[in-house]
Design a protein around this motif. Structure first.
Motif, PDB file in Angstrom:
ATOM      1  N   ALA A   1      -9.344  56.639 -13.503  1.00  0.00           N
ATOM      2  CA  ALA A   1     -10.684  56.499 -13.148  1.00  0.00           C
ATOM      3  C   ALA A   1     -11.587  57.648 -13.203  1.00  0.00           C
ATOM      4  O   ALA A   1     -12.797  57.619 -13.151  1.00  0.00           O
ATOM      5  CB  ALA A   1     -10.861  55.380 -11.802  1.00  0.00           C
ATOM      6  N   ARG A   2     -10.803  58.697 -12.501  1.00  0.00           N
ATOM      7  CA  ARG A   2     -11.510  59.927 -12.526  1.00  0.00           C
ATOM      8  C   ARG A   2     -12.309  60.516 -13.909  1.00  0.00           C
ATOM      9  O   ARG A   2     -13.409  60.946 -13.856  1.00  0.00           O
ATOM     10  CB  ARG A   2     -10.726  60.997 -11.845  1.00  0.00           C
ATOM     11  CG  ARG A   2     -10.708  61.001 -10.490  1.00  0.00           C
ATOM     12  CD  ARG A   2      -9.647  62.052 -10.007  1.00  0.00           C
ATOM     13  NE  ARG A   2      -9.724  62.339  -8.611  1.00  0.00           N
ATOM     14  CZ  ARG A   2      -8.707  63.195  -7.944  1.00  0.00           C
ATOM     15  NH1 ARG A   2      -8.247  64.021  -8.672  1.00  0.00           N
ATOM     16  NH2 ARG A   2      -8.991  63.179  -6.416  1.00  0.00           N
TER      17      ARG A   2
ATOM     18  N   ASN B   1     -19.018  51.797 -12.824  1.00  0.00           N
ATOM     19  CA  ASN B   1     -18.224  52.889 -12.918  1.00  0.00           C
ATOM     20  C   ASN B   1     -17.973  53.683 -11.797  1.00  0.00           C
ATOM     21  O   ASN B   1     -16.831  54.034 -11.572  1.00  0.00           O
ATOM     22  CB  ASN B   1     -18.690  53.781 -14.305  1.00  0.00           C
ATOM     23  CG  ASN B   1     -17.603  54.619 -14.904  1.00  0.00           C
ATOM     24  OD1 ASN B   1     -16.323  54.137 -14.620  1.00  0.00           O
ATOM     25  ND2 ASN B   1     -17.632  55.445 -15.574  1.00  0.00           N
ATOM     26  N   GLY B   2     -18.994  54.030 -11.189  1.00  0.00           N
ATOM     27  CA  GLY B   2     -19.172  54.810  -9.672  1.00  0.00           C
ATOM     28  C   GLY B   2     -18.236  53.857  -8.732  1.00  0.00           C
ATOM     29  O   GLY B   2     -17.406  54.342  -7.916  1.00  0.00           O
TER      30      GLY B   2
ATOM     31  N   ILE C   1     -20.441  59.400  -4.155  1.00  0.00           N
ATOM     32  CA  ILE C   1     -20.768  59.281  -5.606  1.00  0.00           C
ATOM     33  C   ILE C   1     -22.063  58.555  -5.773  1.00  0.00           C
ATOM     34  O   ILE C   1     -22.364  57.380  -5.197  1.00  0.00           O
ATOM     35  CB  ILE C   1     -19.570  58.356  -6.461  1.00  0.00           C
ATOM     36  CG1 ILE C   1     -18.376  58.701  -6.302  1.00  0.00           C
ATOM     37  CG2 ILE C   1     -19.903  58.360  -7.794  1.00  0.00           C
ATOM     38  CD1 ILE C   1     -17.035  58.123  -6.796  1.00  0.00           C
TER      39      ILE C   1
ATOM     40  N   LYS D   1     -12.164  60.472  -0.692  1.00  0.00           N
ATOM     41  CA  LYS D   1     -11.905  61.287  -1.780  1.00  0.00           C
ATOM     42  C   LYS D   1     -10.360  61.556  -1.606  1.00  0.00           C
ATOM     43  O   LYS D   1      -9.843  62.146  -0.409  1.00  0.00           O
ATOM     44  CB  LYS D   1     -12.665  62.564  -1.918  1.00  0.00           C
ATOM     45  CG  LYS D   1     -12.208  63.283  -3.142  1.00  0.00           C
ATOM     46  CD  LYS D   1     -13.315  64.390  -3.314  1.00  0.00           C
ATOM     47  CE  LYS D   1     -12.992  65.387  -4.193  1.00  0.00           C
ATOM     48  NZ  LYS D   1     -14.103  66.547  -4.354  1.00  0.00           N
TER      49      LYS D   1
ATOM     50  N   TYR E   1     -16.077  51.630  -9.343  1.00  0.00           N
ATOM     51  CA  TYR E   1     -14.717  51.544  -9.699  1.00  0.00           C
ATOM     52  C   TYR E   1     -14.069  52.684  -9.204  1.00  0.00           C
ATOM     53  O   TYR E   1     -12.750  52.698  -8.834  1.00  0.00           O
ATOM     54  CB  TYR E   1     -14.633  51.315 -11.276  1.00  0.00           C
ATOM     55  CG  TYR E   1     -13.052  51.308 -11.726  1.00  0.00           C
ATOM     56  CD1 TYR E   1     -12.297  50.299 -11.202  1.00  0.00           C
ATOM     57  CD2 TYR E   1     -12.883  52.166 -12.590  1.00  0.00           C
ATOM     58  CE1 TYR E   1     -11.064  50.566 -11.632  1.00  0.00           C
ATOM     59  CE2 TYR E   1     -11.538  52.336 -13.080  1.00  0.00           C
ATOM     60  CZ  TYR E   1     -10.609  51.516 -12.838  1.00  0.00           C
ATOM     61  OH  TYR E   1      -9.201  51.395 -13.135  1.00  0.00           O
ATOM     62  N   TRP E   2     -14.629  53.800  -9.600  1.00  0.00           N
ATOM     63  CA  TRP E   2     -13.888  55.279  -9.262  1.00  0.00           C
ATOM     64  C   TRP E   2     -13.557  55.269  -7.751  1.00  0.00           C
ATOM     65  O   TRP E   2     -12.499  55.558  -7.285  1.00  0.00           O
ATOM     66  CB  TRP E   2     -14.922  56.445  -9.680  1.00  0.00           C
ATOM     67  CG  TRP E   2     -14.362  57.892  -9.287  1.00  0.00           C
ATOM     68  CD1 TRP E   2     -13.057  58.016  -8.739  1.00  0.00           C
ATOM     69  CD2 TRP E   2     -15.033  58.934  -9.629  1.00  0.00           C
ATOM     70  NE1 TRP E   2     -12.959  59.455  -9.065  1.00  0.00           N
ATOM     71  CE2 TRP E   2     -14.342  60.012  -9.304  1.00  0.00           C
ATOM     72  CE3 TRP E   2     -16.601  59.088  -9.935  1.00  0.00           C
ATOM     73  CZ2 TRP E   2     -14.736  61.120  -9.187  1.00  0.00           C
ATOM     74  CZ3 TRP E   2     -16.727  60.406  -9.929  1.00  0.00           C
ATOM     75  CH2 TRP E   2     -15.921  61.439  -9.540  1.00  0.00           C
TER      76      TRP E   2
ATOM     77  N   GLU F   1      -9.798  55.314  -6.119  1.00  0.00           N
ATOM     78  CA  GLU F   1      -9.360  56.475  -5.421  1.00  0.00           C
ATOM     79  C   GLU F   1      -9.253  56.428  -3.976  1.00  0.00           C
ATOM     80  O   GLU F   1      -8.385  56.831  -3.206  1.00  0.00           O
ATOM     81  CB  GLU F   1     -10.652  57.711  -5.530  1.00  0.00           C
ATOM     82  CG  GLU F   1     -10.104  59.280  -5.092  1.00  0.00           C
ATOM     83  CD  GLU F   1     -10.650  60.061  -5.703  1.00  0.00           C
ATOM     84  OE1 GLU F   1     -10.415  61.542  -5.595  1.00  0.00           O
ATOM     85  OE2 GLU F   1     -11.310  59.991  -6.926  1.00  0.00           O
TER      86      GLU F   1
ATOM     87  N   GLY G   1     -15.327  58.412 -14.268  1.00  0.00           N
ATOM     88  CA  GLY G   1     -16.416  58.486 -13.118  1.00  0.00           C
ATOM     89  C   GLY G   1     -16.932  59.850 -13.494  1.00  0.00           C
ATOM     90  O   GLY G   1     -18.083  59.965 -13.321  1.00  0.00           O
ATOM     91  N   THR G   2     -16.229  60.829 -13.822  1.00  0.00           N
ATOM     92  CA  THR G   2     -16.671  62.239 -13.999  1.00  0.00           C
ATOM     93  C   THR G   2     -17.439  62.479 -15.158  1.00  0.00           C
ATOM     94  O   THR G   2     -18.622  62.875 -15.163  1.00  0.00           O
ATOM     95  CB  THR G   2     -15.515  63.398 -14.465  1.00  0.00           C
ATOM     96  OG1 THR G   2     -14.621  63.058 -13.039  1.00  0.00           O
ATOM     97  CG2 THR G   2     -16.077  64.728 -14.325  1.00  0.00           C
TER      98      THR G   2
ATOM     99  N   MET H   1      -6.012  56.253 -10.470  1.00  0.00           N
ATOM    100  CA  MET H   1      -7.129  57.281 -10.069  1.00  0.00           C
ATOM    101  C   MET H   1      -7.343  58.168 -10.886  1.00  0.00           C
ATOM    102  O   MET H   1      -8.421  58.337 -11.152  1.00  0.00           O
ATOM    103  CB  MET H   1      -6.404  57.652  -8.574  1.00  0.00           C
ATOM    104  CG  MET H   1      -7.492  58.665  -7.890  1.00  0.00           C
ATOM    105  SD  MET H   1      -6.541  59.654  -6.663  1.00  0.00           S
ATOM    106  CE  MET H   1      -5.434  60.910  -7.704  1.00  0.00           C
TER     107      MET H   1
END
Length: 303
Positions: free
Chosen positions: A66-67, A230-231, A196, A184, A233-234, A238, A70-71, A63
């Motif tokens: 991935a954050r 990517n979103g 997201i 989240k 996957y994030w 999470e 994603g961020t 997580m």
């Protein structure tokens, strides 16, 4: 056009018995059988708790990684001031899994999706996981465009997220804004449904600060697909971490409840067993008292 109409013949109702049903107390054998079954359940829940505990650390590491990515994607849209318009075509992606025994993880996603769809009646929904599919299929069946299963068996990977995005694109599902609804991760005992955002090429191009990036058209298409994947996957990673923590908590509570029931049943069994022993001893005592009285009367009579 002729229609064949068949009449359903219902069986006559059985006569209602007027006898009063008396609920007898459970025998010692029934209590012992129930005690063994709950002890087996306790072993299973304890094992599942240990398995979930070993997966929590791995899920949290994934997580955190991935954050970061994603961020970075979200920062791109934030810097460009990309926003959805009122007349945009919206797609909701409800990201969950197929697994159960994890508290209200799936209900959280389903409730958030229902609220979001209620505000956008024309939106389409893509569902990741069989659990939210079963919950949402009864309410927003007509708005479900695509569903995926076999999700949540293991740690989600970016390849899975990319495959999901490729299938969505292959099926011709178009959108201006894609809102990925996921759980989240807040702490080991709490989570909340969040969103997201991901945007199409046209929406991103229409951003006020898009010219700052100087992105070519062919690169923009790849960037859009990568940001969407990517979103997803994030959200999946999470949500997986929140699910493992919720599963560990659920199995811990189930183990504690089983332990409490085992304690109560053990006490009930011991009391019943003691009552049976006392009853048998009382019978033998009364029997020998009668025998003693008969012998004593016999000696008095013949003495």
């Amino acid at each position: 056009m002729l229609f064949a109409v068949s009449r359903i013949v219902r069986p006559s109702a059985a006569p209602v018995s007027k006898a009063i049903q008396v609920r007898n107390m459970a025998t010692l054998k029934e209590i012992q059988q129930r005690l063994k079954s709950i002890q087996n359940i306790e072993k299973i829940t304890k094992s599942m708790k240990m398995i979930a505990s070993t997966k929590v650390a791995k899920a949290q590491r994934g997580m955190k990684a991935a954050r970061v990515f994603g961020t970075a994607s979200s920062t791109t849209f934030t810097s460009a001031e990309t926003k959805a318009k009122d007349d945009d075509k919206i797609l909701f992606v409800a990201a969950s899994s197929d697994r159960g025994l994890c508290g209200g993880i799936h209900s959280s996603i389903s409730k958030a999706t229902r609220r979001a769809v209620a505000e956008n009646a024309s939106a389409e929904v893509v569902i990741l996981g069989d659990k939210p599919k079963a919950q949402l299929g009864r309410i927003i069946r007509n708005q479900i465009a695509l569903t995926f299963n076999q999700i949540g068996k293991d740690m989600p990977s970016f390849e899975e997220a990319s495959s999901i995005v490729d299938i969505i694109k292959t099926e011709g599902i178009e959108f201006d804004t894609a809102n990925i609804i996921y759980n989240k991760f807040i702490s080991a005992v709490s989570y909340e449904a969040s969103i997201i955002p991901a945007y199409s090429e046209a929406t991103f191009k229409a951003s006020p600060n898009f010219a700052v990036y100087e992105i070519e058209d062919d690169v923009l298409a790849n960037l859009q697909e990568f940001s969407f994947a990517n979103g997803v996957y994030w959200a999946m990673v999470e949500g997986h971490a929140a699910e493992m923590c919720a599963k560990r908590a659920a199995m811990e509570n189930a183990t504690q409840n089983a332990g409490e029931i085992i304690g109560k049943l053990t006490m009930t069994y011991n009391r019943g067993r003691q009552a049976v022993i006392t009853n048998e001893l009382s019978k033998y005592f009364i029997f020998w008292v009668y025998v003693f009285i008969l012998i004593f009367t016999f000696f008095l009579f013949f003495s």
